[in-house]
Scaffold this active site. Structure first.
Site, mmCIF file in Angstrom:
data_model
loop_
_atom_site.group_PDB
_atom_site.id
_atom_site.type_symbol
_atom_site.label_atom_id
_atom_site.label_comp_id
_atom_site.label_asym_id
_atom_site.label_seq_id
_atom_site.Cartn_x
_atom_site.Cartn_y
_atom_site.Cartn_z
ATOM 1 C CG HIS A 266 -0.506 43.359 4.956
ATOM 2 N ND1 HIS A 266 -0.686 43.298 3.642
ATOM 3 C CD2 HIS A 266 -0.495 44.752 4.942
ATOM 4 C CE1 HIS A 266 -1.040 44.568 3.111
ATOM 5 N NE2 HIS A 266 -0.865 45.460 4.076
ATOM 6 C CG ASP A 317 -1.635 50.353 11.098
ATOM 7 O OD1 ASP A 317 -1.067 51.587 10.811
ATOM 8 O OD2 ASP A 317 -2.464 49.732 10.519
HETATM 9 N N1 COA Z 1 -5.048 38.872 15.107
HETATM 10 C C1 COA Z 1 -5.504 37.420 14.898
HETATM 11 N N2 COA Z 1 -5.656 36.621 13.870
HETATM 12 C C2 COA Z 1 -5.854 37.376 12.663
HETATM 13 C C3 COA Z 1 -5.248 38.471 12.316
HETATM 14 C C4 COA Z 1 -4.997 39.383 13.588
HETATM 15 N N3 COA Z 1 -4.237 40.352 13.737
HETATM 16 N N4 COA Z 1 -5.403 38.744 11.264
HETATM 17 C C5 COA Z 1 -5.690 37.690 10.698
HETATM 18 N N5 COA Z 1 -5.964 36.838 11.461
HETATM 19 C C6 COA Z 1 -6.560 35.471 11.189
HETATM 20 C C7 COA Z 1 -8.017 35.653 10.999
HETATM 21 O O1 COA Z 1 -8.879 35.389 12.209
HETATM 22 C C8 COA Z 1 -8.143 34.237 9.990
HETATM 23 O O2 COA Z 1 -8.191 33.223 10.615
HETATM 24 P P1 COA Z 1 -9.015 31.987 10.293
HETATM 25 O O3 COA Z 1 -8.766 31.646 8.906
HETATM 26 O O4 COA Z 1 -8.760 31.013 11.345
HETATM 27 O O5 COA Z 1 -10.631 32.612 10.343
HETATM 28 C C9 COA Z 1 -6.835 34.514 9.062
HETATM 29 O O6 COA Z 1 -5.631 35.101 9.936
HETATM 30 C C10 COA Z 1 -6.868 35.209 7.955
HETATM 31 O O7 COA Z 1 -7.226 36.444 8.318
HETATM 32 P P2 COA Z 1 -8.336 37.399 7.387
HETATM 33 O O8 COA Z 1 -9.103 38.431 8.456
HETATM 34 O O9 COA Z 1 -9.204 36.687 6.624
HETATM 35 O O10 COA Z 1 -7.387 38.257 6.497
HETATM 36 P P3 COA Z 1 -7.456 39.447 5.468
HETATM 37 O O11 COA Z 1 -6.877 39.401 4.499
HETATM 38 O O12 COA Z 1 -9.106 39.612 5.078
HETATM 39 O O13 COA Z 1 -7.469 40.640 6.488
HETATM 40 C C11 COA Z 1 -6.343 42.266 7.792
HETATM 41 C C12 COA Z 1 -6.289 41.371 6.595
HETATM 42 C C13 COA Z 1 -4.935 43.056 7.641
HETATM 43 C C14 COA Z 1 -7.546 43.154 7.675
HETATM 44 C C15 COA Z 1 -6.163 41.398 9.114
HETATM 45 O O14 COA Z 1 -5.037 40.580 9.170
HETATM 46 C C16 COA Z 1 -6.559 41.961 10.514
HETATM 47 O O15 COA Z 1 -7.511 42.399 10.757
HETATM 48 N N6 COA Z 1 -5.455 42.643 10.875
HETATM 49 C C17 COA Z 1 -5.679 43.584 12.175
HETATM 50 C C18 COA Z 1 -5.932 44.809 11.684
HETATM 51 C C19 COA Z 1 -4.721 45.742 11.117
HETATM 52 O O16 COA Z 1 -3.747 45.613 11.515
HETATM 53 N N7 COA Z 1 -5.081 46.315 10.074
HETATM 54 C C20 COA Z 1 -4.043 47.096 9.470
HETATM 55 C C21 COA Z 1 -3.721 46.545 8.091
HETATM 56 S S1 COA Z 1 -2.372 47.346 7.435
#
Ligand code: COA
Length: 380
Positions: A266, A317
């Site tokens: 998140h 989710d």
């Molecule tokens: N699975 C694997 N790795 C994950 C992850 C996941 N669900 N969520 C984050 N990470 C990792 C990223 O790859 C990144 O790693 P790195 O620094 O080595 O590149 C790090 O954690 C930071 O993630 P990032 O995507 O930059 O965070 P964000 O704040 O931009 O995105 C979300 C937040 C929620 C979009 C992201 O965690 C995600 O895509 N989750 C899955 C989708 C989801 O469940 N969405 C519903 C949100 S309520």
């Protein structure tokens, strides 16, 4: 010519992480506590109903009994689809449509039946808020009926939105216990500070556009797998994994392939999403009752692995997927259901934006080419 790179050389914040773009009194995320208008979601899910939360989000106070009853009656009355809406819904390709596309299109079309569509004063907005919040569940349930070749069902005026949604989707009267659990899910999804879709609703509102346009923008935003679309992906993943034993290897393979595991992580919560804690307990209970506890065990296993390997925790989710599965809701309706609830929060944000508006217009730092010279088509 001014160099646009130099002209705007402020720090670039991709994804606007940590940027505060407005003040809001609707919901707050402080540490790992989520509140709506100052009430914790634990308190609200223990004692409230979705309709009461809708009133709270829009009015900044809990309703007295008569006002709550009035709101509930009006919202449920708006779950009756007009003959024009049903005709449009039947004309759309329901059998093959992506449900969120269908929902977005039908909601957008409603402005053309709404006498208040052009007005954005407080009274007109209140009327539109009631109509849109009531109708959302009816569209999702009606869509499912239509694609199954069944009749659209009218709501029971003595029941609330959660009960009626299940009834209008399945055609069977749900138990009050089931409706109560679904109502809790609606409460948990109602608002979440400046989430991606609420922000997009506010951006649309900030141009002084209308509520239907803002909600249509928000539905399009919620659809994405990084936002509301994650719950469907979680359930598909669990079905694909199949057994608890296989979950470890599946997740390790996904992480090695640098894939994201849906429902995990998140932007704001780094120590756990309080909604996921409530849904985890519900998932444990309902999967056990429904003879599918292996889905809960798989989820709990993935939850542990992700915490251990990546320090990431489940979001709303993750466990809602198995909860909806036990309720017999088709997987491709999980994200539309999110909209059935979140419309209440979007509307709270739209109303707040109107009262303290300035158009959203950030800058992008230009990193493209300059000084290009146009050439005729035969000289390129
Ligand atoms: N699975 C694997 N790795 C994950 C992850 C996941 N669900 N969520 C984050 N990470 C990792 C990223 O790859 C990144 O790693 P790195 O620094 O080595 O590149 C790090 O954690 C930071 O993630 P990032 O995507 O930059 O965070 P964000 O704040 O931009 O995105 C979300 C937040 C929620 C979009 C992201 O965690 C995600 O895509 N989750 C899955 C989708 C989801 O469940 N969405 C519903 C949100 S309520």
């Amino acid at each position: 010519m001014a160099d646009p790179v130099k002209e705007y050389d402020g720090a670039v914040d991709k994804g606007l992480e940590g940027i505060v773009s407005c003040t809001t009194k609707i919901s707050s995320i402080l540490d790992a506590t989520l509140t709506y208008r100052g009430y914790t979601i634990e308190d609200l899910t223990d004692h409230s109903t979705f309709e009461e939360v809708v009133f709270l989000l829009w009015n900044d106070r809990l309703p007295p009994a008569d006002q709550l009853a009035k709101l509930r009656t009006e919202l449920v009355a708006n779950m009756t689809l007009s003959s024009e809406t049903i005709a449009l819904m039947k004309a759309l390709p329901a059998k093959t449509a992506v449900p969120m596309d269908y929902l977005r299109t039908v909601v957008s079309s409603l402005s053309m039946q709404d006498a208040d569509s052009r007005d954005i004063d407080a009274d007109a907005n209140h009327r539109k808020a009631m109509r849109l919040t009531g109708v959302m569940g009816a569209i999702v349930a009606g869509f499912h009926r239509i694609r199954e070749g069944k009749d659209v069902i009218k709501p029971d005026p003595t029941k609330g939105i959660a009960w009626n949604f299940l009834y209008m989707m399945k055609g069977e009267r749900p138990t009050d216990e089931l409706a109560k659990d679904f109502d809790t899910c609606l409460i948990l999804h109602a608002d979440h500070e400046l989430n991606c879709s609420a922000f997009s609703a506010r951006v649309t509102t900030s141009s002084l556009s209308d509520m239907h346009s803002a909600i249509t923008s928000a539905i399009g935003t919620l659809k994405g797998p990084l936002h509301g679309g994650a719950n469907e992906q979680v359930m598909k993943m669990l079905v694909r994994i199949g057994t608890v034993e296989q979950s470890k290897k599946f997740i390790e393979d996904a992480l090695n392939a640098k894939e994201k595991v849906m429902g995990i992580g998140h932007r704001v919560y780094k120590h756990g999403d309080p909604r996921a804690r409530i849904l985890r307990k519900m998932s444990d209970r309902l999967t056990a009752k429904g003879g599918m506890h292996h889905f809960y065990e798989m989820s709990a296993n993935i939850d542990d692995i992700m915490q251990e390997k990546k320090g990431l925790m489940p979001n709303v989710d993750f466990y809602s997927a198995t909860v909806y599965y036990t309720m017999g809701i088709p997987i491709d309706l999980y994200t539309p259901i999110f909209a059935v609830s979140r419309v209440s929060g979007w509307i709270a944000h739209i109303l707040e934006q109107y009262t303290n508006n300035r158009i959203y217009r950030p800058r992008g730092r230009y990193t493209g080419k300059l000084d290009q010279k146009w050439a005729p088509v035969d000289k390129r």
